[in-house]
Design a protein around this motif. Structure first.
Motif, short mmCIF file in Angstrom:
data_model
loop_
_atom_site.label_atom_id
_atom_site.label_comp_id
_atom_site.label_asym_id
_atom_site.label_seq_id
_atom_site.Cartn_x
_atom_site.Cartn_y
_atom_site.Cartn_z
N GLU A 1 10.58 -12.85 7.60
CA GLU A 1 9.11 -12.85 7.66
C GLU A 1 8.67 -11.59 8.40
O GLU A 1 9.02 -11.38 9.55
CB GLU A 1 8.60 -14.10 8.39
N ILE A 2 7.95 -10.74 7.68
CA ILE A 2 7.51 -9.47 8.26
C ILE A 2 5.99 -9.38 8.12
O ILE A 2 5.46 -9.54 7.02
CB ILE A 2 8.19 -8.27 7.55
N ASP A 3 5.31 -9.16 9.23
CA ASP A 3 3.83 -9.08 9.25
C ASP A 3 3.21 -10.30 8.56
O ASP A 3 2.22 -10.20 7.82
CB ASP A 3 3.34 -7.79 8.56
N GLY A 4 3.85 -11.46 8.76
CA GLY A 4 3.29 -12.70 8.22
C GLY A 4 3.59 -12.95 6.75
O GLY A 4 3.07 -13.90 6.17
N HIS A 5 4.44 -12.09 6.16
CA HIS A 5 4.75 -12.27 4.73
C HIS A 5 6.25 -12.49 4.55
O HIS A 5 7.05 -11.94 5.29
CB HIS A 5 4.38 -11.02 3.92
N ASP A 6 6.58 -13.26 3.53
CA ASP A 6 7.96 -13.32 3.05
C ASP A 6 8.26 -11.91 2.50
O ASP A 6 7.59 -11.44 1.58
CB ASP A 6 8.03 -14.38 1.94
N ALA A 7 9.27 -11.24 3.08
CA ALA A 7 9.45 -9.80 2.79
C ALA A 7 9.52 -9.51 1.30
O ALA A 7 8.95 -8.52 0.83
CB ALA A 7 10.70 -9.29 3.50
N GLU A 8 10.24 -10.35 0.53
CA GLU A 8 10.40 -10.00 -0.89
C GLU A 8 9.09 -10.07 -1.66
O GLU A 8 8.95 -9.43 -2.69
CB GLU A 8 11.49 -10.85 -1.56
N LYS A 9 8.12 -10.80 -1.13
CA LYS A 9 6.83 -10.88 -1.82
C LYS A 9 6.02 -9.59 -1.63
O LYS A 9 4.99 -9.38 -2.28
CB LYS A 9 6.01 -12.07 -1.30
N ARG A 10 6.46 -8.72 -0.73
CA ARG A 10 5.79 -7.43 -0.52
C ARG A 10 6.61 -6.26 -1.07
O ARG A 10 6.05 -5.28 -1.53
CB ARG A 10 5.60 -7.18 1.00
N ALA A 11 7.94 -6.39 -0.98
CA ALA A 11 8.76 -5.19 -1.18
C ALA A 11 9.77 -5.28 -2.32
O ALA A 11 10.49 -4.32 -2.56
CB ALA A 11 9.48 -4.84 0.13
N ALA A 12 9.84 -6.41 -3.03
CA ALA A 12 10.76 -6.48 -4.18
C ALA A 12 10.28 -5.51 -5.27
O ALA A 12 9.09 -5.19 -5.35
CB ALA A 12 10.81 -7.91 -4.73
N ALA A 13 11.21 -5.09 -6.12
CA ALA A 13 10.83 -4.17 -7.20
C ALA A 13 9.84 -4.84 -8.15
O ALA A 13 8.97 -4.18 -8.73
CB ALA A 13 12.09 -3.74 -7.96
#
Ligand code: BGC
Length: 250
Positions: free
Chosen positions: A161-173
């Motif tokens: 969890e990064i900045d309140g988000h599931d990381a893959e929901k922000r940074a996946a391709a």
């Protein structure tokens, strides 16, 4: 003698692919064979397709397990999660279901663990000492932690969890594609992701895999990290190669 040619199969959201792998070199022997993933991708339906892939290679198969990757946590043969797949896989005895359908032993492994191990044995992290974290940027973010060549399985660093988000929901391709982000817009998301992984784990080497790694020159040089970060080398062969390695070596 361990078998040199082992069947690896990669179960993905859109396709199920298999190939014979020469473990002496970590590459395919002959062509890959692919069948679409069934629209309702329950364990039984997927196992039927996997059986067709095994049949395709049956003439060339030694006894012993087939290595199969799946995009979820796989603990002692049970799939414990289903982030981007049919929810019926949660808590399914998937290795047993597959093995029953195939009539032969199966080694079932998380997709990123397989790909990461392949990079550690044959690719970008070959002979790397210390802590290597391999991430795959695709529909989700997969991760493999390898320490001195030994896999520490089921790390799931795509779900930090990064900045309140599931990381893959922000940074996946897939998010880059879905939101139509340019590389300049995507890089800050990767920066935030990899600086967090670096801060928490202090790896010696970061490896970036998944389809987008073919374009690694467009984003890796822009990341500001103290850890060396390199593109994966086995591309879309990594999962199948790693699954075959695990089938043969346990
Ligand atoms: C899943 C992981 C998988 C990764 C890549 C994530 O959403 O939780 O198990 O390795 O996607 O497919």
């Amino acid at each position: 003698m361990k078998p040199q040619h082992v069947l690896g199969i990669d179960i993905g959201g859109t396709g199920i692919k298999g190939a014979l792998v020469d473990l002496a070199v970590g590459d395919f022997v002959g062509e890959r064979f692919r069948i679409e993933t069934p629209a309702t991708s329950t364990p039984d339906n997927v196992a039927d397709v996997v059986a067709q892939i095994v049949d395709h290679f049956a003439g060339d198969l030694a006894d012993g397990p087939v290595g199969i990757t799946f995009p979820a946590v796989v603990q002692h043969g049970t799939t414990l999660s289903a982030a981007n797949v049919d929810p019926s896989w949660i808590d399914a005895p998937a290795e047993r279901i597959l093995s029953d359908h195939l009539g032969r032993p199966v080694a079932l492994v998380n997709d990123a663990d397989a790909a990461g191990l392949a990079e550690a044995k044959y690719g970008a992290a070959k002979n790397a000492d210390g802590l290597v974290i391999i991430t795959t940027l695709g529909t989700g973010i997969g991760s493999a932690i390898v320490y001195n060549g030994v896999l520490i399985p089921n790390s799931e660093l795509g779900h930090l969890e990064i900045d309140g988000h599931d990381a893959e929901k922000r940074a996946a391709a897939s998010i880059k594609a879905k939101e139509g982000l340019s590389y300049d817009e995507y890089v800050p998301r990767l920066q935030r992701y990899y600086e967090t992984v670096e801060f928490l784990f202090n790896p010696d080497l970061l490896v970036v895999g998944g389809g987008v790694s073919k374009k690694a020159h467009k984003f890796l040089p822009k990341l500001k990290l103290r850890t060396p970060i390199v593109a994966a080398e086995l591309q879309n062969r990594a999962g199948i190669v790693g699954a075959a390695w695990i089938a043969a070596n346990g």
